[in-house]
Each structure stands twice: as structure tokens, then as C-alpha cells.
Design a protein around this motif. Structure first.
Motif, short mmCIF file in Angstrom:
data_model
loop_
_atom_site.label_atom_id
_atom_site.label_comp_id
_atom_site.label_asym_id
_atom_site.label_seq_id
_atom_site.Cartn_x
_atom_site.Cartn_y
_atom_site.Cartn_z
N LYS A 2 0.83 -1.21 0.00
CA LYS A 2 0.00 0.00 0.00
C LYS A 2 0.87 1.25 0.00
CE LYS A 2 -3.28 0.49 3.10
NZ LYS A 2 -4.18 0.24 4.24
N SER A 6 1.09 4.30 -2.87
CA SER A 6 0.85 5.72 -2.58
C SER A 6 2.11 6.54 -2.82
CB SER A 6 0.30 5.93 -1.17
OG SER A 6 0.96 5.15 -0.25
N PHE B 429 -8.31 8.53 -0.43
CA PHE B 429 -7.09 7.79 -0.78
C PHE B 429 -6.05 7.95 0.34
CE2 PHE B 429 -2.84 7.73 -2.77
CZ PHE B 429 -2.87 6.46 -3.34
N ASN B 433 -4.70 5.00 3.14
CA ASN B 433 -3.25 4.73 3.17
C ASN B 433 -2.57 5.34 4.39
OD1 ASN B 433 -2.64 3.20 0.64
ND2 ASN B 433 -3.76 4.93 -0.24
#
Lengths: 146, 498
Positions: A2, A6, B429, B433
Motif C-alpha cells: 500500500k 501511494s 485515498f 493509506n
């Protein structure tokens, strides 16, 4: 994983802003230190640099996400996509359809899709809330509505 | 002295003005309702009321916004106690002891204790606004471009560290992303259009309210709607409660109250670090200092007191840098700052000169808002809690419509609604995260300040950066940034080597 995704997304964004900053005029009537690209370049370099550190560092284990059962996760993702699509459709239709009609329909449909019971109550609440919002904003506070 | 005089005068004049009292009353009730509803944060509440009070004179609009802010931070404790879900992020620490108290049949007592402690916390905040803001204002007059430039970066980094304690790197990335995105629009020195791509709507930059509503509102709505499992609600006040004296509880917690109040105020003063961090820090301090630490997490009155005092005291602290430096101490304070600009009040170092009455007036309004909060809290919030029985599936779409309408009415353009939606998706988002929203928003607010002052500082000394290190305040801020960064990484490295 993850974190890597990002980091890559934000690195791409940082590079995009950096290229934009480098294309700005290098000098102005106040000299080269007044150039509009200096600070955006600094901030985008910082974003790229910090994201690069995140990309190359030892990955942290994410126990929380793995603890959710796959079935629940699938159901949640379905609900998320549905909600996002409905929100997008509502904003897209704003200004094209009368506010009271659009909002009443949006509230009724969204509530019904997610709640799946008490249909008459849902429609009644949706229409009442829409009319309430309309009167509060446009009649009491005299603000423009889409 | 003048501030103290205005402070008392504003309390007296508000109490004798029924129209103003009426507006403040419904604003406080609205704030409490906003706080009670999970998904509606204080930031969103203040943002929506900012649009509603657009046409009001500032002497009515600003106190109304304070009422919503204070009411919402307090209202969140209701949900935290009866639902085990913080109504606003500020009440996360309240759930730890509030919900076990409710489950043990002391819901009513816990709700009232939280009300009283929130009230005391707010009064501590008001006292510090009156005493600390003029001093900070005087110090702010010594700030030059160098100090303002470093302050913007200092605020973003420290907010990043404190809002993402497990992974500060993500907090800093969020902060610099905010600073970077704030560069969109005409620059303030030579009016060059940056990242506008010929779109006339982007020339004025991206407005703060759509970003705030998007980043704080949309992710919350999406998260609530996607959740399959539902929470347990403890709304049963019929159980016989152990009779405990409120006065005795206050006496027993006097030191805890004072400590938590001071912690709340000082965390509030730190740019971008809001009520949630204040409540956790005070809760942690109370646990360490307590004679009964084993009770924490199982229904400790001390724990509840610390969390609720600190988060409301933090509101006062967060307003101090808004008034004196134009730097928000928390996300709702950022909306308050934007609202002040909308109403023509330019907060910052010149505020005590241009509007010398403002600090005392805000502190006075703060006290009135606190009184209303306590009165309504003790009298009507149990009735308000019934709203929690309304399904999330009905509430969340309504909140989304309010976000859309609130964003639209500010400038009357659909472009802002799309911006809100885009930042909502970015916020979601970031949330999934584990990137905190607070440093992003703070970076976005401080971006223009950093940009103008970095370039002005460079122009004044022809590119010489030494004043950043030789001017005392700037040097202190640079040392603080270095210490914050090093403190997050050095001990861990040593641990890893072992």
C-alpha cells in the motif's frame, strides 16, 4: 505494498508539479529571486524526496487490513463504488435538473439502495429534508442554490 | 488591560442582546448536533455555518461560528459515551472510558461529567485567549519574512509529526503535498498563473472551503456508507445509577483539570495540531500521574475528565495563533480564519492594531458559547441523542447534500463542488493509506504565506539565506524543526541496531 503504491502516486504528482515549476519564468522585474517557480520547485522536490524515502524503506506489515474477511471487504468495496458513482452522478446533474427534484430523487434512491427497507419513510424524509434545505438556504439566508 | 475590559464588556453586551443570544443559542444547538452525528465534524459544521452566515455582520457571525465549534467538540462526547464512536475525532480518547462507564449503567453520570469538564476546559481556553494572545501578538510584530517562511514549514512539519505519531514520514508527505497544491493559481508577487492550464476558474487558486469540506467530509461519508457492520448504541438511562457528587468529582480532579486544560491550550497553539491530539496527550498524562492507572480504559472518571477538558481547552488554544499569526491551530480554526477573511477581518500580527477589540471580543464570545453549551448540554442533549437511532444510510446522503450545497453557495459556482469532490477522493485515498488530513490542510493554508515570504526573504538579501540562521526567532524555529525530525528517527535507529 500500500505504501509503495501511494509513494509512486505522490512521486508522479510531485514530478508533474516540478516540471511545471521548471517551465515558469526564471526571472522577473524583481530579479531572479522573485521567480514564481522557486517555491513550487522546492515543495515538489520535498514531496518527491520524502516519497522516495517511503518507497525504499523497509515495508511495514499491515495487520489491520488482513484481519478483515475477504467477503466483508468485497461487500464494502461494492458499497463504496456504488456510493461514489451516485455522488458523481448527483454532482454531474446539478444545475441541469431542478434542485428540489434532483435532490429528492438522489436522497431517496441512495437511502433505499443502502438501507433496503422502510421505502415510504425514506422517500418522505428525503422530500422533507430537500424542501427544508431549499427553504433554509434560499429563503431564510437568501443564498443561491444550483 | 484593554483586552480584559473588552472581554467583560462583550459578555455583558451579549447577555443583554436577545437577538444575538437567539442566534448564538441555535448555533450552539447546531454545533452539539453536528458533534453528536458521527461523520459530521466540527470542521464541517463551522464550514457549513460560514456559508449560512455569509450575509451576517461579523460581530454576529464570528460568535456564531465559535458556538458551533465549541458545541461540536463537546457534542462528540455524547456519541463517544453512548455509541463508542467519537462524534468528532476530538472525542476519540473519550470513548476509552466513556463507553465502559455507560455500559456499567453510569451513562447519565458520564454524560454530565463530560459536560461539566468540557465547560471548565473551555473557560481555561478563554482565560488563555485573554492572557496569551496579546503577548503572542506583540511577539508576532517582530516577525519578518524569514520568520513567517520558517513558521509555515515548522507548522506543517510539527503537525505531520503529531498527527501521524506511528509514521511521521506520512505526516510530512501530507504536509508538503498541501504546500505544493497551494501553489495553484496566480502568485502573489508577480501574478504569474501557476498550474492553471488556461482555466480561468483556477486563476484565483483553489478556495479553502471546498478543500476542507472535501478532505474532512467526503471520506467520512464514504467510510460510513461502505461499513457493513453497525455499532451498538447504549441509550438506556433507566438503570439505577450510583449517586456521585459532581462537586466532589471536580474537587477530586482539580489537578487533573488544571493539567489537562493547560495541555489542551498549548497543543491548540501548535499550528494544525487539533483537539484529538490534545485529548490523547492529556489522557496519557492523566494516566501516568494517576493513583489508579489500572482503572483507565475500564471506566475511569479521571480519564474521561482529562480527555474532555483538554479537547475543549484546545479550542481556545487553537484560536490564539489564528488571531495573532493568521496560522490556524486546528482544522476548524482554519475555517474560522477563512470566515474572518470573508467578513473583512484580517487576522494576524496587525489585528491588535487594526481591530484592538477583537481578542477580547472573541474571548467574551467564547465564554458565552461555553455557558450555552453547558446549559444545553445538561438540559437537552439526551433528547438529541435520539438522532443516533436514524440509520446512517439516511443521514449520510443528507450530509453529502449539505456539503455540496455549502460548497456551492460560497461563490455560486459548480467548479467548487467538483473541487470538493476531487479533494474528497484524494482525502479518501490518503485515509485508507494512513496519511493524516490535518498537515495536508495546514500546508494548503500556509502555502501562500510560505511562498510569498521565502521569495521576499531571498529578494531582500539578494539570495543570501544566512538571516534564516542568524535571526533569533527563525533560528529557534529551525532548531525546533531539526529536533522534531531527529526525535522521530534517531531512537528507532538505535533500537534497530540493538
Amino acid at each position: 505494498m500500500k505504501d509503495r503504491i501511494s509513494a509512486l502516486v505522490f512521486i508522479a504528482l510531485g514530478i508533474f508539479f516540478l516540471i511545471g515549476a521548471l517551465r515558469m519564468p526564471r526571472t522577473t522585474e524583481y530579479g531572479k529571486y522573485g521567480a514564481p517557480g522557486i517555491v513550487p520547485a522546492f515543495f515538489s522536490i520535498m514531496v518527491v524526496l520524502l516519497c522516495f524515502i517511503m518507497l525504499v524503506r523497509k515495508q511495514r506489515s499491515n495487520s489491520e487490513s488482513s484481519s478483515t474477511p475477504a467477503e466483508v471487504k468485497r461487500a464494502e468495496n461494492r458499497r463504496l463504488l456504488l456510493a461514489s458513482a451516485m455522488f458523481l452522478a448527483y454532482v454531474f446533474l446539478l444545475g441541469k435538473i431542478n434542485f428540489i427534484v434532483l435532490t429528492s430523487v438522489f436522497l431517496s434512491v441512495t437511502s433505499m439502495v443502502f438501507l433496503r427497507k422502510r421505502f415510504i419513510l425514506t422517500v418522505t424524509i428525503s422530500v422533507a429534508v430537500t424542501v427544508g434545505i431549499y427553504y433554509l438556504f434560499s429563503r431564510v439566508f437568501l443564498l443561491p442554490l444550483p | 488591560m484593554y483586552t480584559v475590559k473588552v472581554f467583560f464588556e462583550s459578555i455583558a453586551s451579549t447577555l443583554s442582546n436577545p437577538v444575538l443570544l437567539f442566534h448564538l443559542s441555535w448555533s450552539t444547538l447546531l454545533g452539539i448536533l453536528v458533534g453528536i452525528l458521527p461523520g459530521l465534524t466540527a470542521t464541517l459544521g463551522v464550514a457549513i455555518l460560514t456559508t449560512l452566515t455569509f450575509g451576517f455582520p461579523p460581530e454576529i457571525a464570528i460568535p456564531m461560528l465559535l458556538c458551533v465549534y465549541i458545541g461540536a467538540i463537546y457534542g462528540g462526547s455524547r456519541t463517544a459515551i453512548v455509541l463508542n464512536i467519537p462524534g468528532t475525532p476530538a472525542n476519540a480518547a473519550t470513548t476509552v472510558d466513556g463507553f465502559p462507564l455507560a455500559r456499567s449503567g453510569m451513562a447519565g453520570f458520564a454524560l454530565n461529567v463530560a459536560t461539566i469538564m468540557s465547560g471548565i476546559g473551555s473557560i481555561v481556553g478563554a482565560i488563555f485567549i485573554v492572557s496569551l494572545a496579546p503577548a503572542l501578538g506583540a511577539l508576532a510584530l517582530k516577525f519578518g519574512s524569514w520568520e513567517f517562511a520558517i513558521l509555515a514549514i515548522f507548522g506543517t512539519i510539527i503537525a505531520g509529526s503529531l498527527t501521524a505519531p506511528k509514521d511521521p514520514l506520512k505526516g510530512w508527505i501530507a504536509g508538503f503535498l498541501g504546500l505544493m497544491i497551494a501553489m495553484i493559481g496566480l502568485d502573489e508577487i508577480v501574478s504569474f498563473p501557476r498550474y492553471t492550464f488556461g482555466n480561468i476558474q483556477l486563476y484565483g487558486g483553489i478556495s479553502l472551503l471546498p478543500v476542507l469540506v472535501g478532505v474532512y467530509g467526503v471520506p467520512e461519508i464514504l467510510t460510513s456508507l461502505k461499513r457493513v457492520t453497525k455499532a451498538e448504541v447504549v441509550l438506556d438511562f433507566s438503570k439505577s445509577e450510583r449517586k456521585l457528587s459532581y462537586l466532589e468529582t471536580i474537587k477530586k480532579n482539580a489537578l487533573n483539570l488544571l493539567r489537562s486544560g493547560i495541555i489542551g491550550v498549548f497543543i491548540g497553539v501548535i499550528p494544525g495540531v487539533g483537539e484529538d491530539v490534545a485529548a490523547w496527550v492529556a489522557y496519557d498524562a492523566a494516566k501516568r500521574m494517576s493513583k489508579e492507572p489500572e482503572k483507565f480504559g475500564k471506566g475511569s472518571i479521571e480519564g474521561l475528565t482529562a480527555a474532555e477538558t483538554a479537547n475543549n481547552a484546545c479550542v481556545g488554544g487553537a484560536i490564539i495563533p489564528v488571531l495573532t499569526l493568521a496560522v490556524p491551530g486546528s482544522a476548524p480554526a482554519a475555517v474560522l480564519l477563512a470566515a474572518m477573511w470573508i467578513h473583512g477581518i484580517k487576522a494576524g500580527p496587525l489585528l491588535p492594531i487594526q481591530h484592538p477589540e477583537m481578542i477580547g471580543y472573541v474571548a467574551g464570545s467564547f465564554v458565552i458559547a461555553t455557558i450555552l453549551m453547558v446549559v444545553f448540554g445538561l438540559l437537552v442533549t439526551r433528547l438529541f441523542l435520539k438522532i443516533l437511532l436514524v440509520p446512517t444510510e439516511i443521514l449520510m446522503p443528507i450530509i453529502f447534500v449539505l456539503c455540496v450545497v455549502g460548497t456551492y453557495v460560497l461563490n455560486g459556482r459548480l467548479f467548487d463542488v467538483w473541487v470538493m469532490l476531487l479533494f474528497g477522493l484524494l482525502g479518501y485515498f490518503m485515509r485508507i493509506n494512513d496519511f493524516p488530513a490535518a498537515p495536508f490542510v495546514l500546508g494548503f493554508i500556509l502555502g501562500p504565506m510560505a511562498d510569498t515570504n521565502i521569495r521576499r526573504a531571498l529578494m531582500l538579501k539578494n539570495g543570501d539565506i544566512s538571516p534564516f540562521f542568524t535571526r533569533p526567532i527563525s533560528l529557534v524555529l529551525i532548531i525546533a524543526i531539526t529536533l522534531v525530525v531527529l526525535s522521530k528517527y534517531l531512537p528507532k535507529k538505535r533500537g534497530e541496531k540493538r
